[in-house]
Design an enzyme around this catalytic site. Sequence first.
Site, PDB file in Angstrom:
ATOM      1  CG  ASP A  99      -2.256   0.533   1.011  1.00  0.00           C
ATOM      2  OD1 ASP A  99      -2.345   1.613   0.386  1.00  0.00           O
ATOM      3  OD2 ASP A  99      -3.243  -0.076   1.454  1.00  0.00           O
ATOM      4  CG  ASP A 200      -4.605   5.727   0.905  1.00  0.00           C
ATOM      5  OD1 ASP A 200      -5.518   4.910   1.056  1.00  0.00           O
ATOM      6  OD2 ASP A 200      -4.522   6.795   1.535  1.00  0.00           O
ATOM      7  CG  ASP A 329     -11.544   2.058   3.325  1.00  0.00           C
ATOM      8  OD1 ASP A 329     -11.107   2.061   4.494  1.00  0.00           O
ATOM      9  OD2 ASP A 329     -10.878   2.447   2.346  1.00  0.00           O
TER      10      ASP A 329
HETATM   11  C1  GLC Z   1      -8.129   5.308   1.836  1.00  0.00           C
HETATM   12  C2  GLC Z   1      -7.981   4.083   2.712  1.00  0.00           C
HETATM   13  C3  GLC Z   1      -8.665   4.351   4.016  1.00  0.00           C
HETATM   14  C4  GLC Z   1      -8.000   5.521   4.673  1.00  0.00           C
HETATM   15  C5  GLC Z   1      -7.947   6.746   3.752  1.00  0.00           C
HETATM   16  C6  GLC Z   1      -6.967   7.756   4.232  1.00  0.00           C
HETATM   17  O1  GLC Z   1      -9.428   5.553   1.495  1.00  0.00           O
HETATM   18  O2  GLC Z   1      -8.472   2.952   2.048  1.00  0.00           O
HETATM   19  O3  GLC Z   1      -8.683   3.232   4.857  1.00  0.00           O
HETATM   20  O4  GLC Z   1      -8.690   5.866   5.839  1.00  0.00           O
HETATM   21  O5  GLC Z   1      -7.529   6.408   2.444  1.00  0.00           O
HETATM   22  O6  GLC Z   1      -5.662   7.302   4.067  1.00  0.00           O
END
Ligand code: GLC
Length: 560
Positions: A99, A200, A329
Amino acid sequence: MTDSPWWKKSTVYQVYPRSFCDSNGDGIGDLPGILCHLDHIQRLGADVIWLNPIYASPNDDNGYDISDYRAIMPEFGTMADFDALLREAHRRGIRILMDLVVNHTSDEHPWFREARKGKDNPFRDYYIWREGKNGGPPNNWGSAFGGPAWAQTEEGGEYYLHLFSPKQPDLNWDNPAVRREVHSLMRFWLDKGVDGFRMDVINYISKDPALPDGPLKGRWGDFAPFCVNGPRLHEYLREMRREVLRPYRVMTVGETPGVTVRDACLITSPDRGELDMVFQFEHMSLDEGERGKWCLDPIPLPALKETLSRWQTGLHGKGWNSLYWNNHDQPRIVSRLGDDSSEEKRTASAKMLGALLHMMQGTPFVYQGEELGMTNTPLPGIGDYRDIDTLNAWREWTLEGRLSPEEMLRLIRRRSRDNARTPMQWTGETHAGFTSGVPWLPVNPNHVFLNAARQIDDPDSVFSFYRKLICLRRTLEIVTEGDYRLLLEDHPLLFAYERRWRGEVLTVLCSFSSSLLAEPAAAPLLRGRELLCNYPPAEDPLVFRPYEARILLSGDTAAE
Ligand code: GLC
Ligand code: CA
């Protein structure tokens, strides 16, 4: 054979390390825990793992707030544990995606610790700072986790931008030094041998430098028009490909909320040299209402058919889709779009949803537990929830008296991100075999019957069905290459489509009815050999059983 990139035939398995398997009894999943369960992933047939962030982090947002991009979070293990995991995965032919969280860092990252020291600090411009206006923040933007998108490090000082929590300050990508830092940390992991990145909120990295007020959405202004797919996004993605990714045979998937089919074509069209695929959110937003995701509305089937079909045809031959129902999420799909009201219905609908998605064009992502048909976990009280987004929403909606605590808890039980984050259900034993200690988030009580141990050798389990779906993708070129056409477009309960490729037709018929459905109109579609079905052979092929899914393959004899 063409030199089609490897990821077109792959299936990715998403591991949320905190909740996958705890090897040392501290209640928190870790890297050695993943290593012990590679068999499970291999047995399923997935050939890529995406790991949610495993870097050093104060965990304000479970690892999405990184304080050192080159270190492993001590709770998850050591760099030696990571190296061992990568080595063993590769030995088994499984690739690993990391990630990449570079829209923002943690406020505890050394860059921010420096930046906050003052305007003259050389790291100041790594972040986005502005003077306040009229005794308040520089503009009206709200953050994605509630509250304003701006915070101060000292009273009377400048404000810094944070589209997520105040502990996640946004990086200033317009500063070339920031981009060089990102490129260098990417190279660090690529040179270790990782096989790509899930990026992300990567389409948030370029902001309109004017940072104007946004249109009001409830109490705060919307940042999206100025931050999502911003002015220099494509430039930055192309630069990343040119400067970093090009020499490696890796895969990239951008998390891109708010992208349209057109945006996705721009980002994933191979000749533009940006990303390989994106996660789009349209199909996951169809059940949102006035309060955003905090509502009980179901996903309407007609809109789902229209949306997924538009993405299939829109990207065909131009870019590449990712296919997903779940991630860390989203609430669990079987509780959201399927039916978890009985064991029969849960099993049938979980398989049906798998069939519907996995026979489409794109790279499928299976989120841990989805292959078992894991459900939402309604936790007893708000004190049991851990997710920052959930807890902030609770405060925002109940403390201001806009919703009663009972109403809000009902919404949270349906929509909280913690629904997906409860521990993986390995066995029917205490804590589902996830930990010998106390799990950081409660285990779903249904683990006593819903667990991997019960499913892996059962030919009728959701696990075995997913395994067959993944195998079909690997063996049938039509699944990766064929075009797409929606069938029975206006049917209120059947989602049917066909794929065509080199004289063959793959037909997929999925019933969303919770009871028997007689459908004579399906007769002309029932051509060819049945490859897979979630029920034993039917007595009457024109009657669909609850949540029945059928996949058929035939030669293309039909004259159009
Ligand atoms: C993305 C991730 C989530 C996180 C957000 C901020 O949407 O999947 O889990 O809270 O980014 O990094
Ligand atoms: Ca642990």
